[in-house]
Design an enzyme around this catalytic site. Structure first.
Site, short mmCIF file in Angstrom:
data_model
loop_
_atom_site.label_atom_id
_atom_site.label_comp_id
_atom_site.label_asym_id
_atom_site.label_seq_id
_atom_site.Cartn_x
_atom_site.Cartn_y
_atom_site.Cartn_z
N HIS A 105 0.82 -1.21 0.00
CA HIS A 105 0.00 0.00 0.00
C HIS A 105 0.86 1.27 0.00
CE1 HIS A 105 0.88 1.02 4.19
NE2 HIS A 105 0.76 -0.26 4.46
N GLU A 159 -2.46 -6.90 7.23
CA GLU A 159 -1.13 -6.83 7.81
C GLU A 159 -1.04 -7.74 9.03
OE1 GLU A 159 1.85 -6.65 7.71
OE2 GLU A 159 2.51 -4.54 7.70
#
Length: 385
Positions: free
Chosen positions: A10, A83
């Protein structure tokens, strides 16, 4: 028969520049991150894509949206691509860990494959979880070209496994800068080829997060100094003395020298802490005070607006880029309180304060007149929708 997956980290998010442990914590992209997302979107605009997948966290979804937009594709969310879960470390400043949990933090830096944050998961567990989801996607999208937007630590675990490395060889994988790309080819026999990884050649150096933090992809700690935060303790004479000194300095450019007494300042700041103990906190460099941040929790108490109350960095610590860390602490604190907008009201005749807030992503909203001059109203959206 194979599926090609471009694995993308990201774009820059609040935790990256605020230097906080944001695993499952849902944070937003920074202004630089929004530019990075557009650039990686342009990078893929000329390539054929069949689908775009993403973790369901804001920072990954919005990066994926920039990639999907030119292809008029939807973003397909998969929570398993999240994550690493940081457990008790979630939303703590990284700089707090070597002070309060030195052995475990040392393990994170030097033996990250072994490190499990309290109540959290390891990088290898996050990598295995996300890689299993990528294998599912590869089966669902057989013979197609896919983009998957994921997260830094999870990607490190993914690549360690995909390259057939032992967990203890993880350091060979390195860290990938924000929006870095790994090309992965998933074959029907279960094997995976990785022609390249951690490629950030599409990103101009001036927009690189690693460059801004002086962070190499071969080490686990950025070279730029980092702060952690602890509430001011009024029972500690040194805390009280330093806090009052710093707030006289904060108020002086706007209200004049000694406009407020020590007693008035103390009463005001204590009223902020009655609502939230973290509302008046020192920014700490190790065990030394490096600056202070205050949140005016009294003003706009029953609204969605969180009010700044003042910030100051000790002279010897200025120029090291602590501003984003101070502001990110405020953003995360107010977000926990349910606030959606962060507001500052610097005096127009105090250019230093105005510059500080505009540099930290506050935008003009209005202005008003007071007895001692014109004040600006600056705002920053902090709502993760």
């Amino acid at each position: 028969m194979s599926t090609t997956i471009y694995l993308v980290r990201h774009a820059e998010a609040e935790g990256n520049i605020g230097r906080r442990c944001h695993g499952h914590y849902d944070s937003m992209l920074t202004q630089r991150g929004l530019k990075q997302a557009e650039i990686v979107g342009q990078h893929f605009a000329g390539q054929y894509l069949d689908a775009v997948y993403s973790s369901d966290l804001w920072r990954a979804r919005h990066t994926a949206m920039a990639i999907a937009r030119p292809h008029k594709l939807p973003v397909i969310e998969r929570p398993a691509l999240r994550e690493i879960y940081m457990g008790d470390w979630e939303d703590k400043a990284w700089a707090e860990l070597p002070v309060n949990d030195p052995p475990l933090y040392d393990m994170w830096c030097n033996r990250p494959w072994e490190c499990r944050p309290p109540k959290g998961e390891t990088i290898m567990e996050a990598g295995a979880r996300a890689l299993a989801e990528m294998r599912n996607i590869a089966k669902e999208e057989k013979d197609k070209v896919i983009v998957v937007v994921c997260h830094g630590s999870a990607i490190r675990g993914i690549l360690t496994l995909a390259l057939g490395l032992r967990a203890e060889d993880m350091m060979q994988v390195g860290w990938g800068d924000n929006t870095c790309i790994a090309k992965m080819i998933f074959h029907e026999d279960g094997s995976i080829d990785v022609p390249y990884r951690n490629d950030n050649s599409h990103m101009p150096q001036e927009l690189s997060t690693f460059a801004s933090l002086k962070w190499s992809d071969s080490v686990d700690v950025p070279a730029s100094p980092q702060m952690w935060f602890r509430p001011v303790n009024w029972e500690d004479p040194n805390d009280k003395k330093v806090c009052l000194e710093l707030f006289h300095e904060i108020y002086w450019p706007t209200y004049g020298k000694d406009a407020y007494t020590d007693e008035q300042i103390e009463a005001r700041l204590k009223s902020f802490q009655e609502i939230c103990p973290d509302a008046v906190s020192f920014g700490m460099l190790g065990n030394e005070i490096g600056g202070i941040i205050a949140m005016n929790t009294v003003e706009n108490k029953d609204t969605e607006i969180g009010e700044m109350g003042g910030t100051c960095i000790l002279p010897k610590n200025r120029g090291f880029g602590f501003g984003p860390q101070l502001v990110t602490h405020v953003v995360c604190t107010y977000r926990r309180m349910g606030k959606k907008v962060l507001q500052a009201k610097p005096a127009k005749f105090n250019p230093g304060a105005v510059k500080f807030y505009t540099r930290n992503e506050f935008e003009p909203y209005g202005e008003f007149e007071a007895e001692n001059g014109t004040f600006l109203i600056l705002r920053r959206n902090i709502a993760v929708e």
